[in-house]
Design a protein around this motif. Structure first.
Motif, PDB file in Angstrom:
ATOM      1  N   ILE A 168       0.836  -1.201   0.000  1.00 19.89           N
ATOM      2  CA  ILE A 168       0.000   0.000   0.000  1.00 19.89           C
ATOM      3  C   ILE A 168       0.869   1.249   0.000  1.00 19.89           C
ATOM      4  O   ILE A 168       0.481   2.289  -0.550  1.00 19.89           O
ATOM      5  CB  ILE A 168      -0.934  -0.022   1.223  1.00 19.89           C
ATOM      6  CG1 ILE A 168      -1.860  -1.237   1.138  1.00 19.89           C
ATOM      7  CG2 ILE A 168      -1.768   1.258   1.289  1.00 19.89           C
ATOM      8  CD1 ILE A 168      -2.698  -1.457   2.375  1.00 19.89           C
ATOM      9  N   ARG A 169       2.047   1.121   0.604  1.00 23.37           N
ATOM     10  CA  ARG A 169       2.987   2.231   0.618  1.00 23.37           C
ATOM     11  C   ARG A 169       4.322   1.764   0.065  1.00 23.37           C
ATOM     12  O   ARG A 169       4.696   0.609   0.232  1.00 23.37           O
ATOM     13  CB  ARG A 169       3.162   2.758   2.040  1.00 23.37           C
ATOM     14  CG  ARG A 169       1.945   3.469   2.601  1.00 23.37           C
ATOM     15  CD  ARG A 169       2.236   4.034   4.000  1.00 23.37           C
ATOM     16  NE  ARG A 169       2.288   2.996   5.015  1.00 23.37           N
ATOM     17  CZ  ARG A 169       3.254   2.886   5.929  1.00 23.37           C
ATOM     18  NH1 ARG A 169       4.255   3.733   5.946  1.00 23.37           N
ATOM     19  NH2 ARG A 169       3.212   1.925   6.827  1.00 23.37           N
ATOM     20  N   THR A 170       5.033   2.634  -0.575  1.00 21.11           N
ATOM     21  CA  THR A 170       6.301   2.277  -1.210  1.00 21.11           C
ATOM     22  C   THR A 170       7.267   1.646  -0.226  1.00 21.11           C
ATOM     23  O   THR A 170       7.958   0.677  -0.534  1.00 21.11           O
ATOM     24  CB  THR A 170       6.969   3.509  -1.841  1.00 21.11           C
ATOM     25  OG1 THR A 170       6.106   4.060  -2.810  1.00 21.11           O
ATOM     26  CG2 THR A 170       8.301   3.153  -2.491  1.00 21.11           C
ATOM     27  N   GLU A 171       7.294   2.168   0.991  1.00 19.33           N
ATOM     28  CA  GLU A 171       8.326   1.758   1.940  1.00 19.33           C
ATOM     29  C   GLU A 171       7.943   0.537   2.767  1.00 19.33           C
ATOM     30  O   GLU A 171       8.757   0.031   3.529  1.00 19.33           O
ATOM     31  CB  GLU A 171       8.669   2.920   2.880  1.00 19.33           C
ATOM     32  CG  GLU A 171       7.528   3.411   3.741  1.00 19.33           C
ATOM     33  CD  GLU A 171       6.679   4.459   3.056  1.00 19.33           C
ATOM     34  OE1 GLU A 171       6.743   4.590   1.820  1.00 19.33           O
ATOM     35  OE2 GLU A 171       5.936   5.160   3.778  1.00 19.33           O
ATOM     36  N   HIS A 172       6.731   0.011   2.601  1.00 15.93           N
ATOM     37  CA  HIS A 172       6.229  -1.008   3.513  1.00 15.93           C
ATOM     38  C   HIS A 172       5.745  -2.235   2.730  1.00 15.93           C
ATOM     39  O   HIS A 172       4.951  -2.094   1.785  1.00 15.93           O
ATOM     40  CB  HIS A 172       5.078  -0.412   4.333  1.00 15.93           C
ATOM     41  CG  HIS A 172       4.672  -1.235   5.508  1.00 15.93           C
ATOM     42  ND1 HIS A 172       3.359  -1.314   5.920  1.00 15.93           N
ATOM     43  CD2 HIS A 172       5.381  -2.020   6.349  1.00 15.93           C
ATOM     44  CE1 HIS A 172       3.290  -2.125   6.964  1.00 15.93           C
ATOM     45  NE2 HIS A 172       4.499  -2.552   7.245  1.00 15.93           N
ATOM     46  N   PHE A 173       6.192  -3.430   3.142  1.00  6.93           N
ATOM     47  CA  PHE A 173       5.872  -4.643   2.392  1.00  6.93           C
ATOM     48  C   PHE A 173       5.684  -5.795   3.376  1.00  6.93           C
ATOM     49  O   PHE A 173       6.541  -6.673   3.515  1.00  6.93           O
ATOM     50  CB  PHE A 173       7.010  -4.947   1.408  1.00  6.93           C
ATOM     51  CG  PHE A 173       6.710  -6.008   0.383  1.00  6.93           C
ATOM     52  CD1 PHE A 173       7.685  -6.942   0.036  1.00  6.93           C
ATOM     53  CD2 PHE A 173       5.494  -6.069  -0.262  1.00  6.93           C
ATOM     54  CE1 PHE A 173       7.445  -7.918  -0.929  1.00  6.93           C
ATOM     55  CE2 PHE A 173       5.243  -7.037  -1.224  1.00  6.93           C
ATOM     56  CZ  PHE A 173       6.219  -7.956  -1.558  1.00  6.93           C
ATOM     57  N   PRO A 174       4.538  -5.856   4.069  1.00 10.60           N
ATOM     58  CA  PRO A 174       4.335  -6.899   5.083  1.00 10.60           C
ATOM     59  C   PRO A 174       3.966  -8.243   4.465  1.00 10.60           C
ATOM     60  O   PRO A 174       3.312  -8.311   3.415  1.00 10.60           O
ATOM     61  CB  PRO A 174       3.175  -6.345   5.908  1.00 10.60           C
ATOM     62  CG  PRO A 174       2.432  -5.445   4.964  1.00 10.60           C
ATOM     63  CD  PRO A 174       3.459  -4.867   4.046  1.00 10.60           C
ATOM     64  N   LEU A 175       4.388  -9.306   5.133  1.00  9.04           N
ATOM     65  CA  LEU A 175       4.105 -10.691   4.729  1.00  9.04           C
ATOM     66  C   LEU A 175       3.211 -11.324   5.781  1.00  9.04           C
ATOM     67  O   LEU A 175       3.526 -11.273   6.969  1.00  9.04           O
ATOM     68  CB  LEU A 175       5.414 -11.475   4.611  1.00  9.04           C
ATOM     69  CG  LEU A 175       5.310 -12.977   4.345  1.00  9.04           C
ATOM     70  CD1 LEU A 175       4.916 -13.244   2.903  1.00  9.04           C
ATOM     71  CD2 LEU A 175       6.628 -13.678   4.662  1.00  9.04           C
ATOM     72  N   THR A 176       2.110 -11.941   5.363  1.00  9.85           N
ATOM     73  CA  THR A 176       1.154 -12.546   6.289  1.00  9.85           C
ATOM     74  C   THR A 176       1.028 -14.048   6.045  1.00  9.85           C
ATOM     75  O   THR A 176       0.847 -14.472   4.901  1.00  9.85           O
ATOM     76  CB  THR A 176      -0.221 -11.891   6.163  1.00  9.85           C
ATOM     77  OG1 THR A 176      -0.122 -10.503   6.497  1.00  9.85           O
ATOM     78  CG2 THR A 176      -1.231 -12.555   7.091  1.00  9.85           C
ATOM     79  N   LEU A 177       1.173 -14.813   7.125  1.00 11.41           N
ATOM     80  CA  LEU A 177       0.862 -16.244   7.115  1.00 11.41           C
ATOM     81  C   LEU A 177      -0.490 -16.404   7.799  1.00 11.41           C
ATOM     82  O   LEU A 177      -0.624 -16.082   8.979  1.00 11.41           O
ATOM     83  CB  LEU A 177       1.935 -17.037   7.861  1.00 11.41           C
ATOM     84  CG  LEU A 177       3.328 -17.076   7.225  1.00 11.41           C
ATOM     85  CD1 LEU A 177       4.316 -17.794   8.146  1.00 11.41           C
ATOM     86  CD2 LEU A 177       3.275 -17.770   5.880  1.00 11.41           C
ATOM     87  N   GLU A 178      -1.481 -16.885   7.060  1.00 13.27           N
ATOM     88  CA  GLU A 178      -2.835 -16.959   7.608  1.00 13.27           C
ATOM     89  C   GLU A 178      -2.951 -18.008   8.708  1.00 13.27           C
ATOM     90  O   GLU A 178      -3.686 -17.830   9.672  1.00 13.27           O
ATOM     91  CB  GLU A 178      -3.829 -17.265   6.484  1.00 13.27           C
ATOM     92  CG  GLU A 178      -3.967 -16.146   5.471  1.00 13.27           C
ATOM     93  CD  GLU A 178      -4.628 -14.904   6.063  1.00 13.27           C
ATOM     94  OE1 GLU A 178      -5.392 -15.025   7.044  1.00 13.27           O
ATOM     95  OE2 GLU A 178      -4.352 -13.795   5.551  1.00 13.27           O
TER      96      GLU A 178
END
Lengths: 114, 114
Positions: free
Chosen positions: A69-79
């Motif tokens: 959603i933001r250039t600087e942020h890239f979260p990874l989610t394990l459901e």
């Protein structure tokens, strides 16, 4: 100082839990990546992104999701975490165009699923 | 897609000797070849890279050679020191502006014996 930050650095969690690994970079890079790596072993690409609202799957993407959603942020989610997810997760970034395209890595998150 | 093979998987040398690690790639469109050093428990760090328009590049004790025709590139470390002990990864990448991934080799664990 421009860098890549990952939180948490270490995480122990039970099977079935939902978790999000955070990655932020102040490098001004467009491209970001997530890799899974067992200690001293090869890096497996999980997801990557060219920029905001861009996400692509790598080799091991089927059990995780990412957002940009933001250039600087890239979260990874394990459901739903499983013991097979126990590993180190490395975030990286690189410039999209112009200049050297070397990839910079974050310090990693070491995940243990019990 | 691209396939990068790396040899040897482990390498032990006496301090002061040279070490050579070799990688091959399959996609002739690959044009950027970085080498990363990863010390135990730390993030991969770029140590040297080479582009397809160059055949050799040197930085102090480290050099990389590229043979585009044979599609292989090598890392050369001269006058090895104990602090050179680490896992080394080669990688290949295609293009700069398009959606290039980094394809990594499986790593070489180098041990320099004092």
């Amino acid at each position: 100082e421009a860098d890549i930050y990952q939180t948490p650095r270490y995480l122990v969690i039970g099977t079935g839990k939902k978790i999000t690994l955070e990655c932020s970079q102040t490098m001004g890079h467009d491209k970001m990546y997530w890799y899974q790596q067992d200690p001293g072993m090869e890096l497996h690409l999980i997801h990557y992104s060219y920029g905001v609202n861009s996400t692509e799957k790598g080799d091991l993407s089927s059990e995780s999701t990412v957002s940009r959603i933001r250039t600087e942020h890239f979260p990874l989610t394990l459901e739903s975490a499983r013991p097979s997810h126990t590993s180190q997760y490395l975030c990286a970034s690189s410039p999209l165009a112009g200049g050297p395209e070397e990839q910079y890595f974050g310090p990693g998150t070491r995940l243990t699923v019990t | 897609g691209e396939n990068v093979e790396q040899h040897p998987s482990t390498l032990s040398v006496q301090e002061g000797d040279s070490a050579v690690i070799k990688c091959t790639y399959s996609d002739s469109a690959s044009n950027y070849f970085p080498w990363y050093k990863q010390e135990l428990g730390k993030r991969p760090q770029l140590i040297i890279d080479i582009r397809s328009n160059v055949g050799e590049k040197k930085d102090q004790r480290i050099a990389v050679t590229l043979n585009k025709t044979a599609k292989h590139f090598s890392l050369h470390i001269t006058e090895t020191q104990p602090e050179d002990s680490a896992v080394y990864f080669c990688a290949a990448s295609i293009g700069m502006n398009t959606g290039n991934q980094f394809y990594f080799g499986t790593g070489t664990s180098l041990t320099v014996i004092p």
